[in-house]
Design an enzyme around this catalytic site. Structure first.
Site, PDB file in Angstrom:
ATOM      1  N   ASP A  96       3.864   4.529   3.053  1.00 16.54           N
ATOM      2  CA  ASP A  96       2.424   4.282   3.160  1.00 16.54           C
ATOM      3  C   ASP A  96       1.603   4.971   2.083  1.00 16.54           C
ATOM      4  OD1 ASP A  96       2.855   6.818   4.369  1.00 16.54           O
ATOM      5  OD2 ASP A  96       1.209   6.533   5.773  1.00 16.54           O
ATOM      6  N   LEU A 154       2.660   6.357  -0.757  1.00 21.62           N
ATOM      7  CA  LEU A 154       3.069   5.940  -2.093  1.00 21.62           C
ATOM      8  C   LEU A 154       2.502   4.569  -2.423  1.00 21.62           C
ATOM      9  CD1 LEU A 154       5.275   4.280  -4.005  1.00 21.62           C
ATOM     10  CD2 LEU A 154       4.529   6.567  -4.673  1.00 21.62           C
ATOM     11  N   ASN A 201      -2.173   6.168  10.022  1.00 22.92           N
ATOM     12  CA  ASN A 201      -0.912   5.458  10.267  1.00 22.92           C
ATOM     13  C   ASN A 201      -0.034   6.171  11.297  1.00 22.92           C
ATOM     14  OD1 ASN A 201      -1.394   3.316   8.581  1.00 22.92           O
ATOM     15  ND2 ASN A 201      -0.364   4.220   6.817  1.00 22.92           N
ATOM     16  N   ALA A 241       2.346  -3.364   3.643  1.00 27.66           N
ATOM     17  CA  ALA A 241       1.411  -2.673   2.738  1.00 27.66           C
ATOM     18  C   ALA A 241       0.016  -3.293   2.720  1.00 27.66           C
ATOM     19  CB  ALA A 241       1.960  -2.575   1.320  1.00 27.66           C
ATOM     20  N   ASP A 249      -2.261  -0.382   3.425  1.00 28.58           N
ATOM     21  CA  ASP A 249      -2.161   0.595   2.338  1.00 28.58           C
ATOM     22  C   ASP A 249      -2.898   0.107   1.099  1.00 28.58           C
ATOM     23  OD1 ASP A 249      -0.440   1.915   4.108  1.00 28.58           O
ATOM     24  OD2 ASP A 249       1.349   1.015   3.204  1.00 28.58           O
TER      25      ASP A 249
END
Length: 310
Positions: free
Chosen positions: A30, A32, A170, A260, A263
């Site tokens: 997450d 990254l 998260n 993602a 993210d």
């Protein structure tokens, strides 16, 4: 922050990702994911991105490190541990784009970042090298209890030195219980300037309730509630003059993979906010990037797929 170079440090875990048919090996995680997308968006916005984690000294770890450096992510905060490897996860994706994760991470290197030595991140925060420190619920969940306390102390130190803190909630129930998450979120939120809250994850941790009011009471200044394809909810000035907005998501006809999505939204939102844009314009950037990402497989899409935003 318009006109100045903003330095952002992320702490978290990046793992080896196996996904697709046939299986292909990439990487993701997450914090990254957000760091990488923000690094791409930040090249013309004067945003400098660093990533703090622990990796092994194996070839796969080196491949990951090299890939981040190619994305203009500063890796000087990364620790390399002799006896550890990165974690691994397998993604199964349904026809509608929803995904299921299977993890092998119990002994991953990132869990031991704060073990046995003063870390590069601790030294950097002590020396006031960063403007923004970004962590997530997963950043906390992977750590032992004493390491969680070290990380919260880092947030406190960073805040005391005038830095800003960004927190993404998260939540992964495989890593800890809702009660544990509640406790540590309560330790973190008093230092948080921008909270990025996935609504579904918030319900898993807290049940029903007013997310914005809870964050305000704990001391948070700005909240963005991510709601998938529904409009996100943005609340600013929570400790001074509260204002709230709804910003519609970009419609997407064909969803390939929602991995993602949240993210990348976070990266788009921060790209706007940290370069001086309004909350609504920043949320639009977040939605725009997320809409592109979910039309490609895997957590990290090719740079050329988002050229128009870079």
């Amino acid at each position: 922050m318009k006109g100045t170079c903003v330095k952002i440090a992320f702490f978290g875990e990046c793992m080896v990702e196996l996904s697709g048919q046939p299986l292909r090996r990439t990487f993701g995680g997450d914090t990254l994911n957000t760091a990488l997308y923000l690094a791409r968006l930040g090249r013309r916005r004067r945003l400098d991105i660093s990533y703090a984690t622990a990796l092994g000294k194996d070839n796969i770890s080196q491949d990951m490190l090299s890939a981040w450096q190619e994305e203009y992510i500063d890796t000087r905060l990364v620790r390399r541990l002799d006896d550890k490897l990165p974690g691994l996860y397998l993604v199964e994706t349904e026809p509608n784009g929803e995904r299921h994760f299977h993890y092998w991470r119990n002994d991953s290197a990132a869990k031991f970042y704060f073990a046995a030595a003063v870390t590069p991140l601790e030294r950097a925060i002590e020396n006031n090298e960063f403007d923004v420190l970004y962590i997530s619920g997963i950043s906390l969940a992977i750590l032992a209890e004493d390491a969680k306390a070290i990380l919260v102390t880092l947030l406190e130190t960073h805040k005391a030195k005038g830095g800003k803190v960004v927190f993404d909630n998260n939540f992964r129930p495989q890593l800890w219980t809702a009660k544990q998450a509640q406790y540590w979120y309560q330790q973190v939120l008093p230092f948080v300037d921008i909270a990025l809250i996935t609504e579904d994850d918030d319900h898993k941790v807290w049940g029903e309730g007013d997310v914005t009011e809870r964050c305000r009471e704990l001391g948070c200044g700005e909240v963005v509630i991510k709601r998938g394809s529904l409009p996100c909810l943005v609340a600013t000035g929570l400790q001074t003059r509260p204002e709230t907005y709804q910003v519609a998501a970009n419609p997407v006809q064909t969803v390939i993979d929602t991995c993602a999505a949240g993210d990348s939204f976070a990266a788009g939102y921060l790209a706007g906010r940290l370069s001086g844009e309004s909350a609504t314009v920043s949320a639009e950037l977040g939605h725009q990037l997320a809409a592109i990402v979910i039309q490609h497989p895997g957590a990290i899409i090719p740079p050329e797929a988002m050229t128009e935003m870079m």
